[in-house]
Design an enzyme around this catalytic site. Sequence first.
Site, PDB file in Angstrom:
ATOM      1  CB  THR A  47      -0.956   0.004   1.209  1.00  0.00           C
ATOM      2  OG1 THR A  47      -1.776  -1.169   1.143  1.00  0.00           O
ATOM      3  CG2 THR A  47      -1.835   1.239   1.224  1.00  0.00           C
ATOM      4  CB  CYS A  48       3.978   2.092   1.776  1.00  0.00           C
ATOM      5  SG  CYS A  48       3.398   1.572   3.396  1.00  0.00           S
TER       6      CYS A  48
END
Length: 158
Positions: A47-48
């Site tokens: 997600t980062c």
Amino acid sequence: MIEKGQALPSATLSELSEQGMLTHNTDELFANKRVVLFAVPGAFTPTCSEAHLPGYVVLADEIKAAGVDIIACVSVNDAFVMNAWGEAQNASEILMLGDGDASFTKALGLEMDTAGFGGVRSKRYAMVVDNGVVTELNIEEPKQFEVSKAEAILAALR
């Protein structure tokens, strides 16, 4: 845990720059500036890398046009990893800061234990800091990605 209206704790964060390793004291880094600071659980994580950092890269000009002096990303990684991640993400407008020992994250009270994949990491959050004081604070619930997005912070700045 840090709250709106509180001053950031004094801590040291690291940056690997073209000039070499830099150490930033948070008191000096945030003094007399408006800063958007967002944190991720780990560089190069899904997600980062797919959404969180890229959102700030895409909206950096708009965020800065809203009166922000610095956009900074912090993670419980070392400065070498943060630099490599920033380069891989074309994040030249983002100050990539390492909190290698999690001391800043712990001082904020925003740490989480991810023993299964890394030990102590940062919760996902974004904040606006005016002259060292938190004026906006958006902390994600576990496994969520809504309130710390670049779009959410840009909306709060407007």
